[in-house]
Design a protein around this motif. Structure first.
Motif, mmCIF file in Angstrom:
data_model
loop_
_atom_site.group_PDB
_atom_site.id
_atom_site.type_symbol
_atom_site.label_atom_id
_atom_site.label_comp_id
_atom_site.label_asym_id
_atom_site.label_seq_id
_atom_site.Cartn_x
_atom_site.Cartn_y
_atom_site.Cartn_z
ATOM 1 N N ARG B 19 0.845 -1.203 0.000
ATOM 2 C CA ARG B 19 0.000 0.000 0.000
ATOM 3 C C ARG B 19 0.877 1.248 0.000
ATOM 4 O O ARG B 19 0.571 2.236 -0.673
ATOM 5 C CB ARG B 19 -0.940 0.013 1.212
ATOM 6 C CG ARG B 19 -2.142 -0.912 1.056
ATOM 7 C CD ARG B 19 -3.258 -0.563 2.041
ATOM 8 N NE ARG B 19 -2.816 -0.572 3.431
ATOM 9 C CZ ARG B 19 -2.659 -1.670 4.162
ATOM 10 N NH1 ARG B 19 -2.905 -2.854 3.660
ATOM 11 N NH2 ARG B 19 -2.254 -1.588 5.411
ATOM 12 N N LEU B 22 2.010 1.907 -3.480
ATOM 13 C CA LEU B 22 0.898 2.446 -4.284
ATOM 14 C C LEU B 22 0.611 3.901 -3.900
ATOM 15 O O LEU B 22 0.338 4.737 -4.772
ATOM 16 C CB LEU B 22 -0.362 1.587 -4.085
ATOM 17 C CG LEU B 22 -0.316 0.184 -4.710
ATOM 18 C CD1 LEU B 22 -1.516 -0.646 -4.256
ATOM 19 C CD2 LEU B 22 -0.268 0.253 -6.231
ATOM 20 N N GLU B 23 0.695 4.205 -2.596
ATOM 21 C CA GLU B 23 0.436 5.587 -2.146
ATOM 22 C C GLU B 23 1.465 6.547 -2.752
ATOM 23 O O GLU B 23 1.124 7.658 -3.146
ATOM 24 C CB GLU B 23 0.449 5.654 -0.615
ATOM 25 C CG GLU B 23 -0.814 5.040 0.005
ATOM 26 C CD GLU B 23 -0.684 4.746 1.508
ATOM 27 O OE1 GLU B 23 0.327 5.142 2.127
ATOM 28 O OE2 GLU B 23 -1.606 4.093 2.060
ATOM 29 N N LEU B 25 3.136 6.018 -5.606
ATOM 30 C CA LEU B 25 2.931 6.078 -7.056
ATOM 31 C C LEU B 25 1.646 6.821 -7.427
ATOM 32 O O LEU B 25 1.487 7.251 -8.571
ATOM 33 C CB LEU B 25 2.923 4.666 -7.650
ATOM 34 C CG LEU B 25 4.280 3.943 -7.597
ATOM 35 C CD1 LEU B 25 4.132 2.497 -8.077
ATOM 36 C CD2 LEU B 25 5.323 4.664 -8.442
ATOM 37 N N ALA B 26 0.745 6.977 -6.455
ATOM 38 C CA ALA B 26 -0.457 7.775 -6.727
ATOM 39 C C ALA B 26 -0.078 9.237 -6.945
ATOM 40 O O ALA B 26 -0.783 9.975 -7.624
ATOM 41 C CB ALA B 26 -1.457 7.653 -5.585
ATOM 42 N N THR B 27 1.067 9.644 -6.366
ATOM 43 C CA THR B 27 1.469 11.049 -6.481
ATOM 44 C C THR B 27 2.265 11.312 -7.760
ATOM 45 O O THR B 27 2.243 12.418 -8.278
ATOM 46 C CB THR B 27 2.343 11.493 -5.283
ATOM 47 O OG1 THR B 27 3.605 10.795 -5.356
ATOM 48 C CG2 THR B 27 1.683 11.160 -3.956
#
Lengths: 118, 118
Positions: B19, B22-23, B25-27
């Motif tokens: 997670r 992913l957090e 790479l969300a940015t």
């Protein structure tokens, strides 16, 4: 939501039978039999799935004498779902920022041209 | 979303390091090093986590010569998040139905009383 609880909730949702049970319980409180029938797996397999769902806090077992009823824990699923919503918000802000930057660049270009033209 | 892909996506999200990646790479799109540093685990452990994320389709590896960059797959996470939204919609409809029933019962009671009183 604590990391370990979020781990357990996502792991609980990572199986079609467990999601199937949750989908049924989203519609109503049910007996164990109602919530778990017709999945085509053995009773011990169903018991294992129910234990995983209970330990993750996604369902609650209400014991009334010999009757065991299952109830979904909406809060737990809401909090897990919020993780996805949060990630979406992050990348939507990122796209908004890129769009604003591109719009500002275009405006600057246009102003530059006006300057040269005028 | 196919059941097996949803299984894989939820399983991929069921670990705090995955997670965390992913957090990040969300940015933004990042190199493998940027996306995976400071988690305090070995390189082979990171590779295993990245493989799980890739196989679930939650991230994509863009290979540019010797450069490996990672990009989040928003669609995959959106579809997994939609499962939670769907369950919420089901139980909200259930509560609405219960409220409507209670409101209708109250109204009927009131009418019954009016009838007797009048």
């Amino acid at each position: 939501m604590a990391n370990s609880l979020l781990d357990a909730t996502f792991a609980a949702c990572a199986h079609p039978i467990r999601r199937g049970i949750l989908e049924r319980l989203a519609t109503a409180e049910m007996t164990v039999g109602e919530a778990s029938r017709d999945f085509g797996v053995s009773k011990p397999a169903i018991s294992r799935h129910l234990r995983i769902l209970e330990e993750a806090g996604t369902i609650v077992r209400v014991v009334d004498g010999r009757n065991h009823r299952l109830r979904i824990n909406h809060e737990s699923l809401d909090e897990a779902g919020a993780w996805f919503t949060d990630q979406r918000a992050v990348w939507e802000r990122k796209f908004d920022a890129v769009e604003e930057f591109l719009a500002a660049s275009k405006e600057n270009d246009a102003r530059g041209k006006d300057g040269r033209d005028g």
